[in-house]
Motif scaffolding. Structure first.
Motif, PDB file in Angstrom:
ATOM      1  N   ARG A  97       0.812  -1.214   0.000  1.00 33.32           N
ATOM      2  CA  ARG A  97       0.000   0.000   0.000  1.00 33.32           C
ATOM      3  C   ARG A  97       0.845   1.264   0.000  1.00 33.32           C
ATOM      4  O   ARG A  97       0.306   2.374   0.055  1.00 33.32           O
ATOM      5  N   ARG A  98       2.133   1.137  -0.019  1.00 31.75           N
ATOM      6  CA  ARG A  98       2.988   2.311   0.165  1.00 31.75           C
ATOM      7  C   ARG A  98       3.128   3.158  -1.095  1.00 31.75           C
ATOM      8  O   ARG A  98       3.055   2.634  -2.210  1.00 31.75           O
ATOM      9  N   ARG A  99       3.336   4.432  -0.875  1.00 23.62           N
ATOM     10  CA  ARG A  99       3.747   5.334  -1.963  1.00 23.62           C
ATOM     11  C   ARG A  99       5.021   6.025  -1.474  1.00 23.62           C
ATOM     12  O   ARG A  99       4.991   7.175  -1.046  1.00 23.62           O
ATOM     13  N   ASP A 100       6.121   5.271  -1.497  1.00 28.20           N
ATOM     14  CA  ASP A 100       7.374   5.682  -0.866  1.00 28.20           C
ATOM     15  C   ASP A 100       8.181   6.519  -1.861  1.00 28.20           C
ATOM     16  O   ASP A 100       8.723   6.001  -2.837  1.00 28.20           O
ATOM     17  N   ALA A 101       8.266   7.820  -1.585  1.00 29.10           N
ATOM     18  CA  ALA A 101       8.944   8.728  -2.524  1.00 29.10           C
ATOM     19  C   ALA A 101      10.434   8.401  -2.646  1.00 29.10           C
ATOM     20  O   ALA A 101      11.029   8.606  -3.707  1.00 29.10           O
ATOM     21  N   LEU A 102      11.058   7.877  -1.568  1.00 30.44           N
ATOM     22  CA  LEU A 102      12.492   7.592  -1.637  1.00 30.44           C
ATOM     23  C   LEU A 102      12.774   6.346  -2.476  1.00 30.44           C
ATOM     24  O   LEU A 102      13.785   6.286  -3.180  1.00 30.44           O
ATOM     25  N   VAL A 103      11.875   5.362  -2.412  1.00 37.24           N
ATOM     26  CA  VAL A 103      12.067   4.181  -3.272  1.00 37.24           C
ATOM     27  C   VAL A 103      12.013   4.609  -4.742  1.00 37.24           C
ATOM     28  O   VAL A 103      12.830   4.172  -5.558  1.00 37.24           O
ATOM     29  N   GLY A 104      11.071   5.499  -5.067  1.00 38.56           N
ATOM     30  CA  GLY A 104      10.996   6.009  -6.438  1.00 38.56           C
ATOM     31  C   GLY A 104      12.232   6.822  -6.805  1.00 38.56           C
ATOM     32  O   GLY A 104      12.838   6.624  -7.861  1.00 38.56           O
ATOM     33  N   ALA A 105      12.637   7.719  -5.910  1.00 42.89           N
ATOM     34  CA  ALA A 105      13.801   8.562  -6.197  1.00 42.89           C
ATOM     35  C   ALA A 105      15.057   7.715  -6.359  1.00 42.89           C
ATOM     36  O   ALA A 105      15.921   8.014  -7.192  1.00 42.89           O
ATOM     37  N   ALA A 106      15.167   6.640  -5.571  1.00 37.64           N
ATOM     38  CA  ALA A 106      16.352   5.767  -5.673  1.00 37.64           C
ATOM     39  C   ALA A 106      16.420   5.143  -7.070  1.00 37.64           C
ATOM     40  O   ALA A 106      17.508   5.035  -7.655  1.00 37.64           O
ATOM     41  N   LYS A 107      15.262   4.744  -7.607  1.00 35.72           N
ATOM     42  CA  LYS A 107      15.269   4.185  -8.966  1.00 35.72           C
ATOM     43  C   LYS A 107      15.633   5.262  -9.992  1.00 35.72           C
ATOM     44  O   LYS A 107      16.275   4.976 -11.003  1.00 35.72           O
ATOM     45  N   MET A 108      15.222   6.494  -9.740  1.00 33.33           N
ATOM     46  CA  MET A 108      15.569   7.584 -10.663  1.00 33.33           C
ATOM     47  C   MET A 108      17.066   7.888 -10.619  1.00 33.33           C
ATOM     48  O   MET A 108      17.680   8.167 -11.656  1.00 33.33           O
ATOM     49  N   VAL A 109      17.659   7.830  -9.424  1.00 24.66           N
ATOM     50  CA  VAL A 109      19.111   8.032  -9.318  1.00 24.66           C
ATOM     51  C   VAL A 109      19.833   6.967 -10.145  1.00 24.66           C
ATOM     52  O   VAL A 109      20.801   7.265 -10.863  1.00 24.66           O
ATOM     53  N   GLN A 110      19.345   5.747 -10.071  1.00 23.58           N
ATOM     54  CA  GLN A 110      19.946   4.686 -10.886  1.00 23.58           C
ATOM     55  C   GLN A 110      19.752   4.942 -12.369  1.00 23.58           C
ATOM     56  O   GLN A 110      20.648   4.677 -13.169  1.00 23.58           O
ATOM     57  N   ALA A 111      18.564   5.425 -12.738  1.00 26.26           N
ATOM     58  CA  ALA A 111      18.309   5.720 -14.156  1.00 26.26           C
ATOM     59  C   ALA A 111      19.276   6.796 -14.653  1.00 26.26           C
ATOM     60  O   ALA A 111      19.804   6.699 -15.761  1.00 26.26           O
ATOM     61  N   VAL A 112      19.513   7.811 -13.831  1.00 30.73           N
ATOM     62  CA  VAL A 112      20.454   8.876 -14.210  1.00 30.73           C
ATOM     63  C   VAL A 112      21.836   8.278 -14.461  1.00 30.73           C
ATOM     64  O   VAL A 112      22.508   8.588 -15.458  1.00 30.73           O
ATOM     65  N   ASN A 113      22.263   7.399 -13.566  1.00 29.30           N
ATOM     66  CA  ASN A 113      23.573   6.764 -13.719  1.00 29.30           C
ATOM     67  C   ASN A 113      23.630   5.919 -14.997  1.00 29.30           C
ATOM     68  O   ASN A 113      24.610   5.953 -15.738  1.00 29.30           O
ATOM     69  N   GLU A 114      22.554   5.196 -15.266  1.00 24.73           N
ATOM     70  CA  GLU A 114      22.521   4.344 -16.462  1.00 24.73           C
ATOM     71  C   GLU A 114      22.558   5.187 -17.742  1.00 24.73           C
ATOM     72  O   GLU A 114      23.229   4.830 -18.716  1.00 24.73           O
ATOM     73  N   ILE A 115      21.844   6.313 -17.730  1.00 29.07           N
ATOM     74  CA  ILE A 115      21.828   7.177 -18.918  1.00 29.07           C
ATOM     75  C   ILE A 115      23.238   7.686 -19.208  1.00 29.07           C
ATOM     76  O   ILE A 115      23.672   7.732 -20.355  1.00 29.07           O
ATOM     77  N   GLY A 116      23.987   8.029 -18.174  1.00 29.93           N
ATOM     78  CA  GLY A 116      25.374   8.443 -18.368  1.00 29.93           C
ATOM     79  C   GLY A 116      26.219   7.316 -18.953  1.00 29.93           C
ATOM     80  O   GLY A 116      26.971   7.517 -19.904  1.00 29.93           O
ATOM     81  N   LEU A 117      26.049   6.119 -18.378  1.00 25.21           N
ATOM     82  CA  LEU A 117      26.848   4.978 -18.845  1.00 25.21           C
ATOM     83  C   LEU A 117      26.509   4.621 -20.291  1.00 25.21           C
ATOM     84  O   LEU A 117      27.373   4.202 -21.059  1.00 25.21           O
ATOM     85  N   GLU A 118      25.244   4.793 -20.672  1.00 27.71           N
ATOM     86  CA  GLU A 118      24.824   4.449 -22.040  1.00 27.71           C
ATOM     87  C   GLU A 118      25.444   5.388 -23.078  1.00 27.71           C
ATOM     88  O   GLU A 118      25.462   5.058 -24.256  1.00 27.71           O
TER      89      GLU A 118
END
Lengths: 417, 417
Positions: A234-255
């Motif tokens: 039932r959670r809407r955890d903003a930090l879990v979402g932000a953590a995935k976005m931080v990873q996406a940012v890192n992946e975009i750089g690596l790509e």
């Protein structure tokens, strides 16, 4: 011209004296823009410039101009400089080197009794780092009218203090109008802040231009709730979402390697209590690449992936592109003058693209501009352990001296031709 | 006994008056432990208790005891209570309800002229939330000697102020020795802070015990460096590592659903500058499950996955388990008294396990203990929009009244048998 040589020990001593102002226990510097420590650094710079016979002027955003007259003072000056402010845990060379190198050029010419045709100026730009007041390069941005000067003066630090308030408080709201200043050419000497020169065993980086940059501020909103009795599903955890976005940012750089850089440097979690599911997270994104089209691809990837994460976690998302900077090629003549200076000095050199923003990148919009990079240890900067050798710093200053004299004397040569 | 009924309007009015102290614009409460606002809440509670004929004592860690005499004052009291402090963005009912419900029980018995055999006491525990001073439940932890009282008094808030300094400052460092206090039984009424009662359409949760908890503080260290010129492949970005760890924490909770909860509630990024690769990230982890063996599995998974992430990203890792709390079953007689109260009152009820920590969980170590849960809207708590209906709050208070009277009169019945 072949016997031109700066005083390496004097350059190093000046850097070390300046580094005492805001020195940190770990050997770095914390001299945030427009603090009391920044004022102390500015005062010392002005005293040294006056002792070297320069006249001083300060503009309305606190940029300091130290002028050494030439034979023909109707000519626009050849300028050099950088900044005296630092990151919160910054090093001794970032910015300080460019200002002290400019001062050493003037001291050297004084020692030699060498008079250039055009006047020379050394400038210390206000708030280059952007860590106290965003955005970065505020002083050169206002000077070059790439940013609205009035808007720049109203920028606030995290405590709500504005640039103009703090300028007045430390006595550096000068009376010279912002940007009413000709410039025949601008050079900036700087540590590379990256690992390439060291890896390639080159002493001098002949900077051909600067990467484009995009800065974002991202807000993710979920639902604060008690960490104990709220089932995972039932959670809407903003930090879990932000953590995935931080990873996406890192992946975009690596790509998009090897030239792309992508970084999340700041993050604030709300309410930041250990037994409360975070309801809101704010964070920053910094994208860099020398090709604007690639930056646009990275921008599209960011928006797509962040939206996917927000949708999957039932989060609200705001993406605010707060600043963008197109890729900037430098002036061919200035770049050639730097390359020639490196060759004449006998220094191993290579062409390089600047990954960091510099005041020179704004100056390139209004005047012929070049930059000189010297290696820094392990490519580390924006860190208290930032380091560079006296020999490399001396080499960069010698190249700066040659490039400035080359450009300052060029109008006379042109007239004689 | 069948005509026992509390005054619902008076209970609601007291809650609403209390909620004005530290009221936030969004309808919540910010009344952090041992602040001026906490003092104001304490003063109001004491005034109301004295008006209800109670005698007041305060112990060395600021726990407040309001005592209504019984017929036999040599008997240890039947106690109830909760806490008056709130989260930074907390609601009007978390804690406040348990204290005001206890007061309403006393006011109701006064109205009816009902004298219990054993005395009754309402207690307001210090710093239950743990958001100003860690760990949570400091007052009840010290009272029950589950935490060392002297250690508790030296806990510091983020500004370095200690519990004892702040107690003295607001005048609540009482002279009663901590924990020198008998207790025949302890009840605590509380909003559920979860969605289960609402989903099951039950008015009363008969709490059979509390989940075990483990709290961690994690530090990830990489290498600060400039966000521009540091190639992706050379980075040691502490935030990229921490982001993967936040995801691992979420996955560990999901792998043990429906009963496991896992949360990262706090995060601090160093140096927190938008163009610096984060060199260090500190964050918290909160694990909960009703089975200690599952908690141990979760602990092993956390250590394994964090170590893998740290290794993959060349980061240093410290995992500090700062607090653990075994799963706690409540006293069978107290649980039965709560269930009987719900049945006699005609309220739909169900057994439930507490996911949150409560002062009752510490009290269960030293005295027979039970808890009463009432629904809260959408299961949301630790949030300014936390809400509960007057009807449900009234029902919970009626169950508390019946359970306390049941237990308070039991010694007399035992004697008469």
């Amino acid at each position: 011209m072949t016997n031109l040589a700066i005083n390496s020990d004097r350059l190093w001593d000046s850097l070390m004296q300046l580094a005492k102002i805001g020195a940190t226990p770990k050997g770095g510097v914390c001299r945030l823009a427009l603090t009391d420590l920044d004022k102390e650094g500015r005062d010392l710079f002005i005293r040294w410039c006056e002792e070297a016979g320069c006249s001083i002027s300060v503009d309305g955003i606190g940029n300091i101009f130290a002028r050494r007259p030439g034979r023909n003072n109707d000519l626009p000056p050849i300028m050099t400089g950088s900044h005296l402010d630092s990151q919160p845990t910054g090093g001794r060379f970032d910015g300080a080197y460019g200002v002290m190198a400019g001062l050493e050029v003037i001291r050297t010419l004084n020692d030699m009794g060498y008079e250039t045709e055009a006047p020379l100026e050394v400038v210390a730009w206000t708030n280059e780092e952007g860590s106290r007041f965003a955005p970065a390069m505020l002083g050169s941005g206002a000077f070059t009218k790439q940013l609205d000067p009035a808007w720049c003066l109203e920028r606030e630090d995290p405590d709500g203090k504005t640039v103009i308030e703090e300028l007045k408080r430390i006595g550096y709201a000068g009376d010279k109008p912002i940007g009413e200043h000709d410039c025949a050419a601008y050079f900036e000497a700087h540590i590379e802040q990256g690992p390439i020169l060291e890896a390639e065993e080159k002493t001098i980086g002949v900077v051909s231009g600067a990467q484009g940059q995009r800065w974002y501020e991202v807000t993710v909103r979920g639902q604060e709730a008690h960490a104990g009795p709220t089932p995972m599903a039932r959670r809407r955890d903003a930090l879990v979402g932000a953590a995935k976005m931080v990873q996406a940012v890192n992946e975009i750089g690596l790509e998009h390697k090897p030239l792309a850089c992508s970084t999340c440097g700041m993050m604030q979690v709300m309410p930041n209590s250990r037994n409360v599911i975070p309801g809101q997270v704010w964070f920053t994104v910094d994208f860099r690449h020398p090709n604007d089209e690639v930056l646009s691809q990275m921008d599209r990837a960011l928006r797509l992936r962040f939206t996917e994460v927000a949708y999957a976690h039932n989060l609200e998302l705001d993406i605010d592109e707060i600043w963008s900077f197109p890729a900037t090629p430098f002036d061919a003549e200035c770049v050639a003058a730097v390359r020639k200076g490196a060759e004449e000095g006998g220094f191993a050199h290579m062409d390089i693209v600047s990954g960091a923003g510099h005041d020179a990148v704004y100056m390139a919009r209004v005047a012929p501009t070049g930059m000189i990079f010297v290696p820094c240890e392990d490519g580390i900067s924006h860190n208290e352990i930032e380091n560079a050798t006296p020999e490399d710093l001396s080499a960069g200053c010698n190249v700066l001296l040659r490039a400035m004299v080359e450009m300052a004397d060029r109008p006379r040569q042109a007239k004689a031709a």
